[in-house]
Design an enzyme around this catalytic site. Structure first.
Site, PDB file in Angstrom:
ATOM      1  CG  HIS A  29      -4.017  -5.518  -9.589  1.00 40.17           C
ATOM      2  ND1 HIS A  29      -3.179  -6.738  -9.680  1.00 40.17           N
ATOM      3  CD2 HIS A  29      -4.110  -5.374  -7.925  1.00 40.17           C
ATOM      4  CE1 HIS A  29      -2.338  -6.914  -8.628  1.00 40.17           C
ATOM      5  NE2 HIS A  29      -2.864  -6.382  -7.563  1.00 40.17           N
ATOM      6  CG  HIS A  33      -2.274   0.506  -3.453  1.00 42.63           C
ATOM      7  ND1 HIS A  33      -1.297  -0.899  -3.710  1.00 42.63           N
ATOM      8  CD2 HIS A  33      -3.468  -0.343  -4.338  1.00 42.63           C
ATOM      9  CE1 HIS A  33      -1.573  -2.031  -3.922  1.00 42.63           C
ATOM     10  NE2 HIS A  33      -3.155  -1.858  -4.089  1.00 42.63           N
ATOM     11  CD  GLU A  88       4.633   5.391  -6.802  1.00 45.11           C
ATOM     12  OE1 GLU A  88       4.701   5.064  -5.974  1.00 45.11           O
ATOM     13  OE2 GLU A  88       4.517   6.332  -8.551  1.00 45.11           O
ATOM     14  CE  LYS A 103       5.903   0.930  -1.561  1.00 45.22           C
ATOM     15  NZ  LYS A 103       4.408   0.606  -2.148  1.00 45.22           N
ATOM     16  CG  HIS A 127      -6.981  -3.557  -7.340  1.00 47.76           C
ATOM     17  ND1 HIS A 127      -6.118  -2.441  -7.755  1.00 47.76           N
ATOM     18  CD2 HIS A 127      -6.608  -4.300  -6.346  1.00 47.76           C
ATOM     19  CE1 HIS A 127      -5.372  -2.256  -6.343  1.00 47.76           C
ATOM     20  NE2 HIS A 127      -5.604  -3.685  -6.053  1.00 47.76           N
ATOM     21  CG  HIS A 174      -2.062  -0.926   1.278  1.00 49.62           C
ATOM     22  ND1 HIS A 174      -2.462  -1.278   2.134  1.00 49.62           N
ATOM     23  CD2 HIS A 174      -2.323  -1.873   0.266  1.00 49.62           C
ATOM     24  CE1 HIS A 174      -3.430  -2.246   1.816  1.00 49.62           C
ATOM     25  NE2 HIS A 174      -3.204  -2.498   0.949  1.00 49.62           N
ATOM     26  CB  SER A 205       1.803   4.386 -11.911  1.00 53.30           C
ATOM     27  OG  SER A 205       2.894   3.582 -10.678  1.00 53.30           O
ATOM     28  N   PRO A 262      -0.569   0.729 -11.259  1.00 52.37           N
ATOM     29  CG  PRO A 262      -1.099   0.484  -9.139  1.00 52.37           C
ATOM     30  CD  PRO A 262      -1.919   0.466 -10.276  1.00 52.37           C
ATOM     31  N   GLY A 263       2.714   0.509 -11.250  1.00 50.27           N
ATOM     32  CA  GLY A 263       3.489  -0.628 -11.644  1.00 50.27           C
ATOM     33  C   GLY A 263       4.877  -0.319  -9.818  1.00 50.27           C
TER      34      GLY A 263
END
Length: 490
Positions: free
Chosen positions: A413, A244, A215, A489, A338, A212, A394, A387-388
């Site tokens: 996703h 996320h 960003e 993060k 997702h 999660h 991303s 997202p990447g």
């Protein structure tokens, strides 16, 4: 399912084209439909030692499944379903499986746009990241209790993002750009246990841990100017934000409790499956209806959670930049789940059907003209947020009509893991990722430097390769690519 199950799928997998691979229905006894995997040849080769393809076959044994058991290009091993798995069941005689949704119910992504350019925030970037880190709780189990006031979990379970807005977290305009308006129908808070409520109450407005993140990103390239304009993406250099997270401990508790319920229900309804992690119950059974009500309520909690984080993000920007009106200049592009099971109507073999679509690490991708696409996007299609990783890039895509026909309007996703958390930590032992990313202009704040290794670029597929498969398959197309400049993060 044993980790030592034979991996003979390679000998029977049928390549349909460059990015589609069918696992035939006679691969193993009990399969009701074939499997369909979206991947390029290199991805298929990389899965030789992974149980994810076997999990696709296991999905195909679920009662009531129609079409194909689907796997997106970010596929990897998960609980019951693979991450990246999609399965649709007939409502009349099909089942619902908590393992097809996951423990983090309505884990999803919300994309925010700003009217700021990178040059306007560059000198204040460390300050902005630090403020966001202070204002948005992160880490395992971390949250924030409101002093002198008990958080109304019941309101969040029933009302989702709208409840959050009504309680001071954002505006009604935000609700026009959220899947299902930020509130799933059929939510039944009475089916959510007291223990789940207790876990969720202090965590509303928090990110959590693991993968999660919050960003800060910058638009790097725009591939579809028409769709980008509709989404409020105006030019390269524009600052965006991506959130996320999901339903936190509340959703985890709901899943955990209903897995036990489903395992008992399988005995009652005489359902036999190759993997107990697929524990399920008929959709119309009391157990199935109870889970769906609890799951929808947990999903609403997740929508409320991302809404609360959105407002904290706006206030952090206003605090640091001190610009009048800055908070209202951060708008929601879209918010999409997702990890979800939803009642939807799709055409299967030429027939319109009511289905329960399980998406486990898979994102809805509706095409232009679909009535569930927000009115302001209907001419171009639904935003798809992929997202990447925190060191690369991303993608923002838009749904295509072929997804509606072939994947129950679903796509990938994210990038998908290639290293387990343990393997990533071992590989990157001794590497200072904060310093390494900082040298590239990416400011990172996290609860633990050691934990960052689990989320390093090395642990994930290159999301560009995943998105290439999606584009080649025709189920979604790229609108823009963004790169990270600030990462929060857990």
């Amino acid at each position: 399912m044993s980790k030592n199950a034979p991996q003979n799928w390679r000998s029977v997998l049928r390549q349909q084209d460059a990015v589609r691979w069918e696992l035939p229905v006679d691969y193993m006894p009990g399969m009701r439909v074939p499997g369909l995997i979206f991947a390029d040849a290199a991805m298929i080769d990389s899965m030789a030692g992974d149980m994810a393809i076997q999990q696709v076959a296991n999905m195909a044994t679920l009662p009531g499944i129609v079409g194909h058991a689907l796997a997106m290009p970010d596929i990897h091993w998960g609980y019951g379903f693979p991450i990246g798995g999609v399965a649709a069941m007939e409502v009349e005689d099909g089942v619902v499986s908590p393992g097809g949704v996951g423990f983090d119910i309505n884990c999803g992504v919300r994309l925010l746009r700003t009217n700021l350019q990178e040059r306007a925030v560059k000198s204040r970037l460390p300050e902005l990241v630090n403020q966001l880190f202070r204002d948005v709780p992160t880490g395992l189990g971390r949250g924030r209790k409101k002093r002198g006031k008990t958080i109304n979990v019941e309101g969040a379970l029933a009302g989702g993002a709208a409840w959050a807005v009504d309680n001071g977290h954002g505006s009604r305009e935000d609700l026009t750009a959220i899947e299902a308006g930020g509130c799933l129908p059929g939510a039944d808070p009475t089916q959510v246990s007291q223990r789940a409520r207790q876990r969720g109450a202090p965590q509303l407005g928090s990110l959590g841990s693991g993968n999660h993140f919050l960003e800060m990103q910058v638009v790097e390239t725009i591939a579809d100017e028409n769709a980008a304009r509709a989404f409020g993406i105006t030019e390269p250099g524009q600052v965006m934000l991506s959130i996320h997270t999901g339903s936190r401990g509340l959703g985890h508790q709901v899943c955990q409790e209903y897995l036990g319920t489903m395992q008992r229900a399988m005995e009652q309804y005489r359902i036999t499956l190759p993997d107990k992690q697929l524990a399920c119950a008929p959709i119309k059974s009391p157990e199935g209806q109870a889970y769906l009500g609890a799951m929808a309520a947990a999903a609403n909690f997740a929508f409320a959670n991302r809404q609360a984080i959105t407002e904290r993000t706006r206030r952090a920007f206003q605090h640091v930049l001190g610009r009048s009106g800055t908070a209202t200049e951060i708008g929601v592009v879209y918010d999409v789940a997702h990890n979800i099971a939803k009642m939807e109507r799709h055409r299967v073999n030429g027939k319109e059907m009511d289905l329960c679509v399980h998406r486990k690490g898979a994102t809805r991708a509706l095409p232009a003209g679909h009535p569930e696409v927000p009115a302001k996007y209907r001419a171009v299609g639904q935003p798809v947020l992929i997202p990447g990783d925190m060191g690369r890039y991303s993608y923002i895509l838009v749904g295509e009509e072929r997804a509606q026909r072939e994947t129950f309007a679903s796509t990938c996703h994210g990038a998908g893991r290639v290293l387990s958390r343990g393997a990533a930590k071992k590989k990157l032992a001794g590497v200072d990722l904060v310093q390494a990313l900082g040298s590239r202009g990416i400011v990172v704040r996290a609860q633990s430097k050691a934990g960052l290794a689990e989320e390093a670029s090395d642990a994930y597929k290159d999301v560009r390769e995943v998105v290439n498969v999606v584009e080649q398959s025709g189920i979604a197309r790229v609108v823009a690519r963004v790169r990270p400049i600030g990462v929060i993060k857990g």
